[in-house]
Scaffold this motif. Structure first.
Motif, PDB file in Angstrom:
ATOM      1  N   MET A 172     -16.175  -1.297  -5.882  1.00 25.25           N
ATOM      2  CA  MET A 172     -17.627  -1.175  -5.682  1.00 25.25           C
ATOM      3  C   MET A 172     -17.839  -0.486  -4.446  1.00 25.25           C
ATOM      4  SD  MET A 172     -19.040  -3.027  -8.076  1.00 25.25           S
ATOM      5  CE  MET A 172     -18.428  -4.388  -9.520  1.00 25.25           C
ATOM      6  N   SER A 173     -17.248  -0.641  -3.326  1.00 27.89           N
ATOM      7  CA  SER A 173     -17.530   0.133  -1.929  1.00 27.89           C
ATOM      8  C   SER A 173     -17.396   1.410  -2.026  1.00 27.89           C
ATOM      9  CB  SER A 173     -16.757  -0.747  -1.037  1.00 27.89           C
ATOM     10  OG  SER A 173     -17.059  -1.975  -0.752  1.00 27.89           O
ATOM     11  N   LEU A 174     -16.034   1.777  -2.794  1.00 25.89           N
ATOM     12  CA  LEU A 174     -15.820   3.226  -3.106  1.00 25.89           C
ATOM     13  C   LEU A 174     -16.866   3.969  -3.708  1.00 25.89           C
ATOM     14  CD1 LEU A 174     -12.023   3.087  -3.663  1.00 25.89           C
ATOM     15  CD2 LEU A 174     -13.121   4.078  -1.419  1.00 25.89           C
ATOM     16  N   GLU A 175     -17.213   3.298  -4.880  1.00 21.11           N
ATOM     17  CA  GLU A 175     -18.584   3.856  -5.491  1.00 21.11           C
ATOM     18  C   GLU A 175     -19.706   4.255  -4.759  1.00 21.11           C
ATOM     19  OE1 GLU A 175     -20.691   2.947  -9.774  1.00 21.11           O
ATOM     20  OE2 GLU A 175     -20.731   1.313  -8.362  1.00 21.11           O
ATOM     21  N   GLU A 176     -20.145   3.263  -3.745  1.00 21.71           N
ATOM     22  CA  GLU A 176     -21.210   3.350  -2.948  1.00 21.71           C
ATOM     23  C   GLU A 176     -21.057   4.363  -2.046  1.00 21.71           C
ATOM     24  OE1 GLU A 176     -22.309  -0.380  -1.620  1.00 21.71           O
ATOM     25  OE2 GLU A 176     -22.836  -1.053  -3.543  1.00 21.71           O
ATOM     26  N   SER A 177     -19.780   4.419  -1.211  1.00 21.64           N
ATOM     27  CA  SER A 177     -19.506   5.378  -0.061  1.00 21.64           C
ATOM     28  C   SER A 177     -17.887   5.970  -0.542  1.00 21.64           C
ATOM     29  CB  SER A 177     -19.355   4.570   1.138  1.00 21.64           C
ATOM     30  OG  SER A 177     -19.360   5.281   2.418  1.00 21.64           O
ATOM     31  N   PRO A 178     -17.765   6.906  -1.094  1.00 26.20           N
ATOM     32  CA  PRO A 178     -16.565   7.627  -1.487  1.00 26.20           C
ATOM     33  C   PRO A 178     -16.160   8.298  -0.107  1.00 26.20           C
ATOM     34  CG  PRO A 178     -18.383   8.895  -2.507  1.00 26.20           C
ATOM     35  CD  PRO A 178     -19.055   7.709  -1.855  1.00 26.20           C
ATOM     36  N   ALA A 179     -16.900   8.583   0.543  1.00 24.01           N
ATOM     37  CA  ALA A 179     -16.481   9.510   1.919  1.00 24.01           C
ATOM     38  C   ALA A 179     -16.036  10.871   1.531  1.00 24.01           C
ATOM     39  CB  ALA A 179     -15.121   8.761   2.642  1.00 24.01           C
ATOM     40  N   GLY A 180     -15.737  11.593   2.617  1.00 22.14           N
ATOM     41  CA  GLY A 180     -15.490  13.145   2.360  1.00 22.14           C
ATOM     42  C   GLY A 180     -14.023  13.401   1.971  1.00 22.14           C
ATOM     43  N   PRO A 181     -13.665  14.619   1.751  1.00 22.27           N
ATOM     44  CA  PRO A 181     -12.239  15.118   1.147  1.00 22.27           C
ATOM     45  C   PRO A 181     -11.165  14.848   2.204  1.00 22.27           C
ATOM     46  CG  PRO A 181     -13.347  16.911   1.808  1.00 22.27           C
ATOM     47  CD  PRO A 181     -14.413  15.817   2.183  1.00 22.27           C
ATOM     48  N   VAL A 182      -9.878  14.238   1.622  1.00 20.44           N
ATOM     49  CA  VAL A 182      -8.909  14.122   2.525  1.00 20.44           C
ATOM     50  C   VAL A 182      -7.546  14.701   2.156  1.00 20.44           C
ATOM     51  CG1 VAL A 182      -7.204  12.015   3.204  1.00 20.44           C
ATOM     52  CG2 VAL A 182      -9.784  11.633   2.683  1.00 20.44           C
ATOM     53  N   ASP A 183      -6.825  15.240   3.011  1.00 17.64           N
ATOM     54  CA  ASP A 183      -5.546  15.801   2.538  1.00 17.64           C
ATOM     55  C   ASP A 183      -4.378  14.857   3.090  1.00 17.64           C
ATOM     56  OD1 ASP A 183      -3.881  17.683   1.542  1.00 17.64           O
ATOM     57  OD2 ASP A 183      -4.273  19.068   2.881  1.00 17.64           O
ATOM     58  N   LEU A 184      -3.195  15.258   2.564  1.00 18.59           N
ATOM     59  CA  LEU A 184      -2.089  14.175   3.196  1.00 18.59           C
ATOM     60  C   LEU A 184      -0.825  15.148   3.220  1.00 18.59           C
ATOM     61  CD1 LEU A 184       0.117  13.522   0.488  1.00 18.59           C
ATOM     62  CD2 LEU A 184      -1.736  12.320  -0.072  1.00 18.59           C
ATOM     63  N   ASP A 185       0.042  14.588   4.287  1.00 18.55           N
ATOM     64  CA  ASP A 185       1.572  15.003   4.000  1.00 18.55           C
ATOM     65  C   ASP A 185       2.298  14.071   3.798  1.00 18.55           C
ATOM     66  OD1 ASP A 185       1.210  17.509   4.916  1.00 18.55           O
ATOM     67  OD2 ASP A 185       0.888  17.337   7.041  1.00 18.55           O
ATOM     68  N   VAL A 186       3.049  13.970   2.739  1.00 17.48           N
ATOM     69  CA  VAL A 186       4.038  12.808   2.430  1.00 17.48           C
ATOM     70  C   VAL A 186       5.105  12.452   3.423  1.00 17.48           C
ATOM     71  CG1 VAL A 186       5.501  12.110   0.456  1.00 17.48           C
ATOM     72  CG2 VAL A 186       3.481  13.104  -0.055  1.00 17.48           C
ATOM     73  N   LEU A 187       5.283  11.704   3.751  1.00 11.16           N
ATOM     74  CA  LEU A 187       6.474  11.470   4.788  1.00 11.16           C
ATOM     75  C   LEU A 187       7.627  10.704   3.711  1.00 11.16           C
ATOM     76  CD1 LEU A 187       4.509   9.693   7.392  1.00 11.16           C
ATOM     77  CD2 LEU A 187       5.137  11.879   7.359  1.00 11.16           C
ATOM     78  N   GLY A 188       7.462  10.004   2.736  1.00  9.65           N
ATOM     79  CA  GLY A 188       8.446   9.447   1.930  1.00  9.65           C
ATOM     80  C   GLY A 188       8.173   9.030   0.869  1.00  9.65           C
ATOM     81  N   ALA A 189       8.823   9.045  -0.252  1.00 12.62           N
ATOM     82  CA  ALA A 189       8.522   8.059  -1.379  1.00 12.62           C
ATOM     83  C   ALA A 189       9.745   7.586  -2.101  1.00 12.62           C
ATOM     84  CB  ALA A 189       7.947   9.274  -2.562  1.00 12.62           C
ATOM     85  N   ASP A 190       9.843   6.249  -1.809  1.00 11.09           N
ATOM     86  CA  ASP A 190      11.073   5.603  -1.698  1.00 11.09           C
ATOM     87  C   ASP A 190      10.988   4.356  -2.890  1.00 11.09           C
ATOM     88  OD1 ASP A 190      12.082   6.539   0.494  1.00 11.09           O
ATOM     89  OD2 ASP A 190      10.748   5.408   1.713  1.00 11.09           O
ATOM     90  N   ARG A 191      12.073   4.628  -3.724  1.00  9.04           N
ATOM     91  CA  ARG A 191      12.244   3.528  -4.878  1.00  9.04           C
ATOM     92  C   ARG A 191      12.594   2.008  -4.054  1.00  9.04           C
ATOM     93  NH1 ARG A 191      11.633   3.993 -10.694  1.00  9.04           N
ATOM     94  NH2 ARG A 191      11.673   6.134 -11.198  1.00  9.04           N
ATOM     95  N   ILE A 192      11.803   1.175  -4.498  1.00 11.13           N
ATOM     96  CA  ILE A 192      12.018  -0.335  -4.076  1.00 11.13           C
ATOM     97  C   ILE A 192      12.669  -0.850  -5.287  1.00 11.13           C
ATOM     98  CG2 ILE A 192      11.187  -2.329  -3.247  1.00 11.13           C
ATOM     99  CD1 ILE A 192       8.943  -0.591  -1.616  1.00 11.13           C
ATOM    100  N   GLY A 193      12.488  -0.704  -6.385  1.00  5.27           N
ATOM    101  CA  GLY A 193      12.874  -1.059  -7.538  1.00  5.27           C
ATOM    102  C   GLY A 193      12.593  -0.045  -8.714  1.00  5.27           C
ATOM    103  N   SER A 194      13.199  -0.484 -10.055  1.00  4.13           N
ATOM    104  CA  SER A 194      12.906   0.266 -11.292  1.00  4.13           C
ATOM    105  C   SER A 194      11.488   0.764 -11.356  1.00  4.13           C
ATOM    106  CB  SER A 194      13.636  -0.294 -12.264  1.00  4.13           C
ATOM    107  OG  SER A 194      13.101  -1.503 -12.668  1.00  4.13           O
ATOM    108  N   ASP A 195      10.615  -0.417 -11.161  1.00  4.04           N
ATOM    109  CA  ASP A 195       9.405  -0.106 -11.390  1.00  4.04           C
ATOM    110  C   ASP A 195       8.424  -0.116 -10.123  1.00  4.04           C
ATOM    111  OD1 ASP A 195       9.591  -2.726 -10.976  1.00  4.04           O
ATOM    112  OD2 ASP A 195       8.506  -3.731 -12.614  1.00  4.04           O
ATOM    113  N   THR A 196       8.753   0.209  -9.019  1.00  2.95           N
ATOM    114  CA  THR A 196       8.185   0.009  -7.723  1.00  2.95           C
ATOM    115  C   THR A 196       8.480   1.263  -6.886  1.00  2.95           C
ATOM    116  OG1 THR A 196       8.118  -2.425  -7.928  1.00  2.95           O
ATOM    117  CG2 THR A 196       7.498  -1.444  -5.760  1.00  2.95           C
TER     118      THR A 196
END
Length: 354
Positions: A292-316
């Motif tokens: 609900m809050s994001l719908e009312e206030s989506p804010a401006g554009p955002v960019d990102l730099d990935v630091l890591g994408a780590d498998r914690i389990g087969s589905d996580t």
């Protein structure tokens, strides 16, 4: 043993600040809500949470007292037909509140239950207790104060901590104390910007007349979320296409787009039903309050730099990254889980950089 509980909902303005509650006795009840919702959504959510709270004792009969004919008929009469029609009503229009109804449908499997209609505001002790607690949450959201969530069902929290159990109770109990207002503290997907906003038949008006449109774009609809990605983002789960880590990164980038954040149908698909965020100011956000809050206030554009994408389990997968927006940079962690063949965001936390 038969568990007898009353389930009720409340909305100030309908739609407006909304609450839900189920009540067995003073030592066994729960309540929650949203900054913006309808009475029918509250009634349905009370029933859904009651089933989830008693999921650790499926052998017990559940007797649900409800003053909403809409809820009773939806669950006991209309739902089988809606499912056969692809969750559409007899007139072909999409069923409202479909996401909650689908969740209820899943929780019914293997359960023994009965619904009993009681007249609301007529002095029925259990119904009055549930109504009082649901309304208290709605008022709390209206006033921007914390609301009591209740002790929950005995043994439910312990069951939720088991590895293979639904981990909903403890999270939702904590989440019920989140403060609804103050969009400057809405951290998810770059929301640090402080420019925030501020009983019937199947085809009758018994369904919510506001808060969700007949075109299926309401708060709990599920559109074709990923059609704009230009690829099958779930192909990795079938052994081809992008890796799961690449898929999760692509979905996180989707959530950084203002048009996605403002589309409550899209965020409803991306966020796991048990999603929770701990914001930089210590505020806890539930999935529904976040949507609900994001719908009312989506804010401006955002960019990102990935630091890591780590498998914690087969589905996580744990995704960590640095985000950039006009409000500054922040270090973020997102926990993605595979749910029914779809990667969905289960947990998010953000820490602004000095």
């Amino acid at each position: 043993m038969t568990i007898t509980a009353a389930a009720d909902g409340s909305a100030l303005g309908n739609p407006g600040p909304a609450g839900w509650a189920w009540y067995v006795n003073d030592d066994c009840w729960r309540a929650g809500g949203w900054p913006h919702g309808t009475n029918n959504q509250g009634e349905l959510m009370a029933v859904l949470d009651l089933f989830r709270a008693t999921a650790h004792i499926p052998q017990e009969d559940l007797r649900i007292l409800c003053d909403s004919q809409y809820v009773i008929n939806s669950v006991t009469k209309w739902m089988p037909g809606w499912k056969r029609k692809g969750w559409r009503k007899a007139d072909g229009k999409p069923v409202l509140n479909v996401d909650i109804l689908k969740d209820i449908d899943r929780e019914l499997v293997g359960r023994k239950y009965t619904f009993e209609w009681v007249k609301g505001h007529a002095g029925h002790d259990l119904n009055e207790a549930a109504d009082e607690r649901a309304r208290a949450v709605a008022v709390a959201y209206q006033q921007g104060v914390a609301a009591r969530s209740g002790p929950g069902f005995p043994g439910a929290a312990a069951a939720a901590e088991e590895p293979e159990a639904r981990q909903t109770v403890a999270v939702r109990q904590a989440s019920s104390f989140s403060e609804p207002n103050g969009v400057d503290e809405l951290d998810l997907f770059g929301g640090l910007d402080s420019e925030g906003p501020g009983s019937a038949g199947e085809d009758s008006a018994g369904e919510d007349s506001a808060g969700a449109g007949s075109n299926g774009s309401g708060p709990f609809s599920e559109p074709d979320l990923f059609s704009e990605l230009g690829t099958d983002v779930f192909a990795a789960t079938r052994g081809r296409g992008p890796s799961a880590e690449e898929t999760v990164e692509a979905l996180e980038r989707e959530l950084l787009r203002p048009d996605v954040r403002s589309d409550i149908g899209r965020t409803g698909v991306l966020l796991h039903p048990d999603f929770v965020e701990i914001g930089s100011a210590g505020r806890i956000w539930t999935r529904d309050a976040m949507m609900m809050s994001l719908e009312e206030s989506p804010a401006g554009p955002v960019d990102l730099d990935v630091l890591g994408a780590d498998r914690i389990g087969s589905d996580t997968i744990l995704l960590t990254y640095r985000s950039y927006s006009r409000s500054g940079t922040a270090l973020r962690s997102s926990l993605w889980v595979l749910d029914g063949g779809q990667w969905r965001l289960r947990f998010h936390q953000s820490t602004p950089e000095a």
